[in-house]
Design a protein around this motif. Structure first.
Motif, mmCIF file in Angstrom:
data_model
loop_
_atom_site.group_PDB
_atom_site.id
_atom_site.type_symbol
_atom_site.label_atom_id
_atom_site.label_comp_id
_atom_site.label_asym_id
_atom_site.label_seq_id
_atom_site.Cartn_x
_atom_site.Cartn_y
_atom_site.Cartn_z
ATOM 1 N N THR A 2 0.829 -1.200 0.000
ATOM 2 C CA THR A 2 0.000 0.000 0.000
ATOM 3 C C THR A 2 0.868 1.256 0.000
ATOM 4 N N VAL A 3 0.216 2.395 -0.245
ATOM 5 C CA VAL A 3 0.927 3.682 -0.218
ATOM 6 C C VAL A 3 1.553 3.910 1.156
ATOM 7 N N GLU A 4 0.844 3.468 2.216
ATOM 8 C CA GLU A 4 1.347 3.665 3.575
ATOM 9 C C GLU A 4 2.629 2.874 3.837
ATOM 10 N N ASP A 5 2.824 1.797 3.086
ATOM 11 C CA ASP A 5 4.028 0.978 3.254
ATOM 12 C C ASP A 5 5.278 1.656 2.704
ATOM 13 N N ILE A 6 5.112 2.629 1.805
ATOM 14 C CA ILE A 6 6.238 3.258 1.116
ATOM 15 C C ILE A 6 6.578 4.576 1.800
ATOM 16 N N ILE A 7 7.803 4.669 2.337
ATOM 17 C CA ILE A 7 8.217 5.918 2.983
ATOM 18 C C ILE A 7 8.856 6.877 1.985
ATOM 19 N N LEU A 8 9.579 6.329 0.987
ATOM 20 C CA LEU A 8 10.267 7.159 -0.003
ATOM 21 C C LEU A 8 10.069 6.567 -1.385
ATOM 22 N N GLU A 9 9.750 7.438 -2.333
ATOM 23 C CA GLU A 9 9.573 6.985 -3.710
ATOM 24 C C GLU A 9 10.152 8.025 -4.657
ATOM 25 N N ARG A 31 10.535 0.711 1.313
ATOM 26 C CA ARG A 31 9.472 0.319 2.231
ATOM 27 C C ARG A 31 9.783 0.749 3.661
ATOM 28 N N ARG A 32 8.764 1.215 4.353
ATOM 29 C CA ARG A 32 8.892 1.648 5.734
ATOM 30 C C ARG A 32 9.433 0.500 6.608
ATOM 31 N N GLY A 33 10.473 0.793 7.385
ATOM 32 C CA GLY A 33 11.044 -0.197 8.290
ATOM 33 C C GLY A 33 12.135 -1.059 7.693
ATOM 34 N N ASP A 34 12.384 -0.936 6.383
ATOM 35 C CA ASP A 34 13.419 -1.737 5.722
ATOM 36 C C ASP A 34 14.803 -1.126 5.880
ATOM 37 N N ILE A 35 15.825 -1.976 5.731
ATOM 38 C CA ILE A 35 17.177 -1.506 5.397
ATOM 39 C C ILE A 35 17.330 -1.775 3.906
ATOM 40 N N HIS A 36 17.431 -0.717 3.130
ATOM 41 C CA HIS A 36 17.434 -0.804 1.669
ATOM 42 C C HIS A 36 18.790 -0.310 1.170
ATOM 43 N N ASN A 67 6.699 10.024 2.413
ATOM 44 C CA ASN A 67 5.395 9.833 3.036
ATOM 45 C C ASN A 67 4.272 10.334 2.129
ATOM 46 N N ALA A 68 4.411 10.020 0.842
ATOM 47 C CA ALA A 68 3.414 10.326 -0.202
ATOM 48 C C ALA A 68 3.291 11.809 -0.520
ATOM 49 N N GLU A 69 4.160 12.660 0.034
ATOM 50 C CA GLU A 69 4.141 14.090 -0.282
ATOM 51 C C GLU A 69 5.301 14.422 -1.201
ATOM 52 N N ASP A 70 5.039 15.231 -2.207
ATOM 53 C CA ASP A 70 6.065 15.625 -3.167
ATOM 54 C C ASP A 70 7.041 16.596 -2.498
ATOM 55 N N ILE A 71 8.313 16.188 -2.400
ATOM 56 C CA ILE A 71 9.332 17.048 -1.783
ATOM 57 C C ILE A 71 10.409 17.443 -2.803
ATOM 58 N N THR A 72 10.102 17.289 -4.074
ATOM 59 C CA THR A 72 11.099 17.501 -5.127
ATOM 60 C C THR A 72 11.746 18.874 -5.036
ATOM 61 N N ASP A 73 10.970 19.893 -4.685
ATOM 62 C CA ASP A 73 11.494 21.257 -4.664
ATOM 63 C C ASP A 73 11.629 21.830 -3.258
#
Length: 258
Positions: A2-9, A31-36, A67-73
């Motif tokens: 789900t979207v909630e599972d993804i912290i950074l995209e 994914r939230r909670g992972d070491i990636h 957290n599903a918010e655009d932080i590009t700028d």
């Protein structure tokens, strides 16, 4: 997932330098909670990618979502306040402060403003308990009064992790945390990363495949700025294209990099 599972995209994240494409349409989902881990040969674009995520570089095009918010700028300082904290490839600590004082500098943001170098010792001492908790978390409590310049290299990297933790990261970005270390320090810092990952998400650039295979939940392989493969260590280490990129041959496996 789900979207909630993804912290950074990232979506089609791209960075060009005068006609050279350093990062090329990278789609990354952490994914939230992972070491990636973000891995790849020299020049693959790993550090440039980190620089884009923390806004030390501006994107040519594409999007970054936290957290599903655009932080590009969003400016770099505000990225940090949102909870994305980066630890640098070269140990970034104040060498002539003590170990405790280094962590206290990071904690000063909890007072409402940062870097009160002119504040009294009494004012700053209120942060000592929390600073000692963080030092204990990275096994440095016995070095609290040691000048940082006198610490062994591996312990300096542990201190850097403590100062990163002092900023209360939701997502920690670790840039080559075991670079230049001997076997004993690599093992110690690897165990620290595993320990501090509890309740946090970590995205790390790392060249040591023994570290990656031991602690990472998911791995993204970059080559020439683009995603070559993604998956668990077992999946990427058996990928013929990954073997080719790392070793110049499609025979053998990444265990050869241990």
């Amino acid at each position: 997932m789900t979207v909630e599972d993804i912290i950074l995209e990232t979506r089609n994240l791209t960075k060009e330098f005068k006609g050279f494409t350093a990062v090329n349409d990278v789609n990354l989902r952490v994914r939230r909670g992972d070491i990636h881990a973000l891995i790849g040969p020299n020049g693959a674009g790993k550090t440039t990618c980190f620089n884009l995520l923390t806004r030390f570089l501006t994107t040519t095009h594409g999007q970054i979502l936290f957290n599903a918010e655009d932080i590009t700028d969003v400016p770099a300082a505000k990225i940090a306040r949102r909870g994305i904290i980066r630890s640098f490839q070269i140990s970034a600590v104040f060498p002539h402060l003590t170990v405790l004082e280094n962590v206290r500098v990071g904690l000063q943001r909890t007072l409402g403003t940062s870097f009160h170098f002119w504040k009294s010792e009494h004012t700053l001492s209120q942060l000592n308990d929390r600073a000692m908790q963080l030092l204990s978390e990275v096994d440095l409590e016995h070095f609290a009064d040691t000048l940082t310049v006198d610490l062994p290299y591996g312990r300096k990297r542990a201190l850097e992790i403590a100062t990163t933790l002092s900023m209360e990261p939701e997502l920690m970005l670790l840039d080559e945390p075991t670079q230049g270390m001997g076997h004993e320090d690599v093992h110690r810092v690897t165990e620290l990363i595993k320990k501090v990952s509890a309740g946090r998400t970590i995205l790390m650039v790392e060249h040591n495949m023994a570290v990656v295979s031991g602690i990472c939940d998911r791995i993204t392989v970059l080559q020439r700025g683009a995603v070559l493969a993604e998956g668990s260590y077992a999946e990427v280490s058996g990928n013929a294209q990954v073997m080719e990129a790392y070793m110049g041959t499609a025979t053998g496996v990444l265990e050869g990099a241990h």
